[in-house]
Enzyme design. Structure first.
Site, PDB file in Angstrom:
ATOM      1  N   ASP A 143      -9.863   9.736  -7.079  1.00  0.00           N
ATOM      2  CA  ASP A 143      -9.066  10.607  -7.945  1.00  0.00           C
ATOM      3  C   ASP A 143      -9.967  11.515  -8.774  1.00  0.00           C
ATOM      4  OD1 ASP A 143      -5.965   9.174  -8.616  1.00  0.00           O
ATOM      5  OD2 ASP A 143      -7.452   8.120  -7.413  1.00  0.00           O
ATOM      6  N   ARG A 164     -13.558  -3.840  -3.717  1.00  0.00           N
ATOM      7  CA  ARG A 164     -13.447  -2.704  -2.788  1.00  0.00           C
ATOM      8  C   ARG A 164     -13.856  -1.423  -3.506  1.00  0.00           C
ATOM      9  NH1 ARG A 164      -7.997  -4.250  -3.845  1.00  0.00           N
ATOM     10  NH2 ARG A 164      -6.825  -2.734  -5.076  1.00  0.00           N
ATOM     11  N   ARG A 171       0.910   4.584 -15.028  1.00  0.00           N
ATOM     12  CA  ARG A 171       0.478   3.192 -14.976  1.00  0.00           C
ATOM     13  C   ARG A 171      -1.021   3.044 -14.733  1.00  0.00           C
ATOM     14  NH1 ARG A 171       0.362   1.097  -9.416  1.00  0.00           N
ATOM     15  NH2 ARG A 171       1.334  -0.898  -9.988  1.00  0.00           N
ATOM     16  N   ASP A 212      -2.574   4.075   0.593  1.00  0.00           N
ATOM     17  CA  ASP A 212      -1.833   2.812   0.553  1.00  0.00           C
ATOM     18  C   ASP A 212      -0.365   3.086   0.202  1.00  0.00           C
ATOM     19  OD1 ASP A 212      -2.871   3.687  -1.902  1.00  0.00           O
ATOM     20  OD2 ASP A 212      -3.123   1.676  -2.694  1.00  0.00           O
ATOM     21  N   GLU A 243       2.316  12.961  -9.344  1.00  0.00           N
ATOM     22  CA  GLU A 243       1.280  12.373  -8.491  1.00  0.00           C
ATOM     23  C   GLU A 243       1.339  12.903  -7.061  1.00  0.00           C
ATOM     24  OE1 GLU A 243       0.104   7.803  -7.156  1.00  0.00           O
ATOM     25  OE2 GLU A 243       2.132   8.309  -7.776  1.00  0.00           O
ATOM     26  N   GLN A 256     -13.554   3.130  -2.745  1.00  0.00           N
ATOM     27  CA  GLN A 256     -12.599   4.132  -2.271  1.00  0.00           C
ATOM     28  C   GLN A 256     -13.379   5.200  -1.514  1.00  0.00           C
ATOM     29  OE1 GLN A 256     -10.057   5.476  -5.609  1.00  0.00           O
ATOM     30  NE2 GLN A 256      -8.361   4.403  -4.624  1.00  0.00           N
ATOM     31  N   GLU A 309       4.953   1.549  -3.670  1.00  0.00           N
ATOM     32  CA  GLU A 309       5.200   0.275  -4.341  1.00  0.00           C
ATOM     33  C   GLU A 309       5.622   0.427  -5.798  1.00  0.00           C
ATOM     34  OE1 GLU A 309       2.213  -2.929  -2.458  1.00  0.00           O
ATOM     35  OE2 GLU A 309       1.200  -1.359  -3.592  1.00  0.00           O
ATOM     36  N   GLU A 344      -2.839  -6.982  -8.576  1.00  0.00           N
ATOM     37  CA  GLU A 344      -1.886  -6.037  -9.152  1.00  0.00           C
ATOM     38  C   GLU A 344      -0.619  -5.883  -8.324  1.00  0.00           C
ATOM     39  OE1 GLU A 344      -4.439  -3.565  -6.355  1.00  0.00           O
ATOM     40  OE2 GLU A 344      -4.615  -5.387  -7.555  1.00  0.00           O
ATOM     41  N   ARG A 378      -3.529  -8.941  -3.490  1.00  0.00           N
ATOM     42  CA  ARG A 378      -4.063  -8.122  -4.582  1.00  0.00           C
ATOM     43  C   ARG A 378      -3.483  -8.608  -5.917  1.00  0.00           C
ATOM     44  NH1 ARG A 378      -1.734  -2.620  -3.041  1.00  0.00           N
ATOM     45  NH2 ARG A 378      -0.227  -4.021  -2.066  1.00  0.00           N
ATOM     46  N   GLY A 413      -7.410   4.530  -0.042  1.00  0.00           N
ATOM     47  CA  GLY A 413      -6.642   5.454  -0.868  1.00  0.00           C
ATOM     48  C   GLY A 413      -5.280   5.767  -0.280  1.00  0.00           C
TER      49      GLY A 413
END
Length: 520
Positions: A145, A190, A137, A295, A479, A192, A493, A263, A261, A293
């Site tokens: 990253d 924001r 996604r 979250d 991931e 990171q 999420e 998203e 947010r 990062g």
């Protein structure tokens, strides 16, 4: 003069948010809320990544005039927007199970994207050079990253792609004053964890003109994090800056917006509604956790079992301040190369003051660990996490502190499949039982830097084994992983993503560092 320039730049950065391009929530107002709160799509990121087929204002006027709902709303959206594909890359699953290193090398072309000029109305931010996306996604470049992805790109001889990604990040700093969370308008409020200086270290020193440009970019990033120093009041905090009890300055994660947010709009509205706290504060804390990062994680929760108790902006985190110390040292070091004595004095002084504050407030001698300082309690939080290894990674800790952290890591943080994120099972993805690629690298490099090579090697071997086992079982690189049971990770999420940039990068770099730990 140097200090005056930095203060002026910081003041300008505080105003930069007003000049940011509008987000989908800004553009579409009631239509946006209807789509996101109605959960028209399984993933809240789908609509915010969609591209309008005509002028946003015209779409919004038609929506207000017709007020569709239910299936009619979905039909309206599909008629007026080009929706993104479900994933950013073809499925990386490999039924033939080619050797892991060959599979990682084969994934880079799938994750590579050409320079981007966004279509009108898109939330995407333009980029001048090719880049790599994480996968799944995540259809855009992400800040922290990318450092861990670059580790693998370097090992696979993709130096030109690393250079082009650095050009993209310099471009973002020049345009927006910082590197955003990701290259979308809804991420601009924001950043990171600041790894840009470590990205630059991957390509080494350059000619003086290039070094001057790089130093200017690093100084501007530093000014972004320190902009709040100019507005501190009796509360002791402003934006990303916190005044500690002795008057020294450290930093926290923050977001320039206090709204849900874009998203994760429906999720944030639900969390704030369940909190019993001012909604704007909850939104800010959720967004600040996204900047971290992590979250989400127990690091940010007053009640580890309740996301509604999130309090990110009340925490002074050890990882962020370690990285900012490294940034200050890096600017000073590069200014030595440029023979800029004023710059050297300025940033070396900042680094010295920050190190003293970190060692005073973020070290727990009785427990042998670094941790996060809670502004409410005036003490380090009880959450033991892999972030304790950041002062070792950046070479800030004393040898005695590093020995103590190594002992704690071996005793508490080493799991069968790698390094634990925290010791707590909360259902949040940045807690147990998950392990994450960046934390494995930070831990291995930090421990090795202080002479704990056997422990570093042990963690690397456990992680490589976990990735290899999941690859044999699924044909994918994921991931995150469950390092307790050596399985694909969970929580969070959104569904588990594959692809995956930083897993490819860290695993490839660890195998290069310890080739005998790779089974094939």
């Amino acid at each position: 003069m140097q200090r005056k320039v930095v203060l002026v730049l910081a003041a300008l950065l505080l105003c930069a948010f007003d000049r940011a391009p509008p987000t989908p929530a800004d553009l579409y107002g009631p239509l946006f809320e209807a789509v996101q709160l109605g959960r028209l799509f399984k993933d809240g990121k789908t609509f915010v990544d969609a591209v309008p087929k005509r002028a946003p204002q015209a779409i919004l006027e038609d929506y207000r005039r017709t007020a569709p709902s239910g299936e009619a709303l979905r039909a309206f959206v599909e008629a007026n927007f080009q929706l993104p594909p479900e994933t950013a890359v073809p499925s990386p699953q490999n039924k033939d199970r080619r050797p892991l290193l060959r599979h990682i090398a084969a994934l880079w072309p799938h994750l590579k994207r050409p320079p981007l000029t966004p279509p009108p109305g898109s939330s995407a931010l333009g980029l001048p050079a090719p880049y790599v996306v994480p996968g799944g996604r995540f259809r855009e470049i992400y800040y922290w990253d990318s450092y861990f992805t670059m580790l693998g790109l370097v090992q696979d001889g993709q130096d030109a792609l690393v250079d082009s990604m650095l050009a993209d990040f310099e471009s973002l700093i020049e345009r927006f004053g910082h590197i955003p969370n990701g290259t979308r308008s809804y991420y601009l409020s924001r950043s990171q964890p600041p790894f840009f200086t470590y990205m630059l270290d991957l390509v080494g020193e350059a000619d003086p003109a290039t070094e001057r440009r790089r130093v200017a970019a690093l100084q501007r990033e530093h000014a972004f994090w320190m902009a709040g120093a100019g507005c501190l009041d009796a509360s002791g905090a402003c934006a990303r800056v916190v005044r500690m009890p002795d008057g020294s300055l450290l930093n926290r994660y923050w977001d320039d917006r206090a709204t849900p947010r874009d998203e994760s709009y429906a999720e944030d509205v639900a969390t704030a509604s369940a909190s019993g706290r001012p909604k704007e504060q909850v939104y800010r804390d959720l967004r600040a956790a996204a900047e971290s990062g992590w979250d989400f994680s127990a690091r940010w929760l007053a009640d580890p079992q309740s996301l509604a108790s999130i309090r990110t902006t009340g925490i002074v985190p050890v990882d962020l301040n370690s990285l900012l110390w490294a940034l200050e040292r890096a600017i000073s070091r590069r200014c030595v190369f440029l023979a800029d004595v004023v710059c050297v004095r300025e940033y070396e002084g900042r680094a010295t003051a920050r190190q003293a504050a970190i060692l005073r407030y973020l070290w727990v001698p009785g427990e042998g660990r670094f941790g996060d300082w809670d502004r409410g309690s005036g003490a380090v939080t009880p959450v033991v996490s892999a972030a304790t290894l950041y002062p070792l990674f950046v070479d800030l800790a004393t040898p005695e502190q590093a020995d103590a952290v190594a002992a704690l890591t071996a005793r508490l943080l080493v799991a069968p499949g790698g390094l634990r994120t925290t010791l707590l099972r909360t259902g949040q993805q940045w807690d147990s039982p998950n392990g994450w690629p960046p934390l494995q690298w930070v831990g291995v490099i930090g421990l090795s830097r202080y002479g704990h090579e056997a422990l570093a090697r042990d963690i690397a071997g456990r992680w490589i084994g976990t990735v290899e086992q999941a690859y044999r079982d699924t044909g994918k690189l994921l991931e995150k992983y469950n390092v307790e049971d050596r399985l694909p990770g969970g929580g969070g999420e959104y569904p588990l993503q594959d692809g995956f940039g930083w897993t490819n990068g860290v695993t490839r770099a660890l195998i290069a560092r310890y080739p005998d730990l790779h089974r094939h």
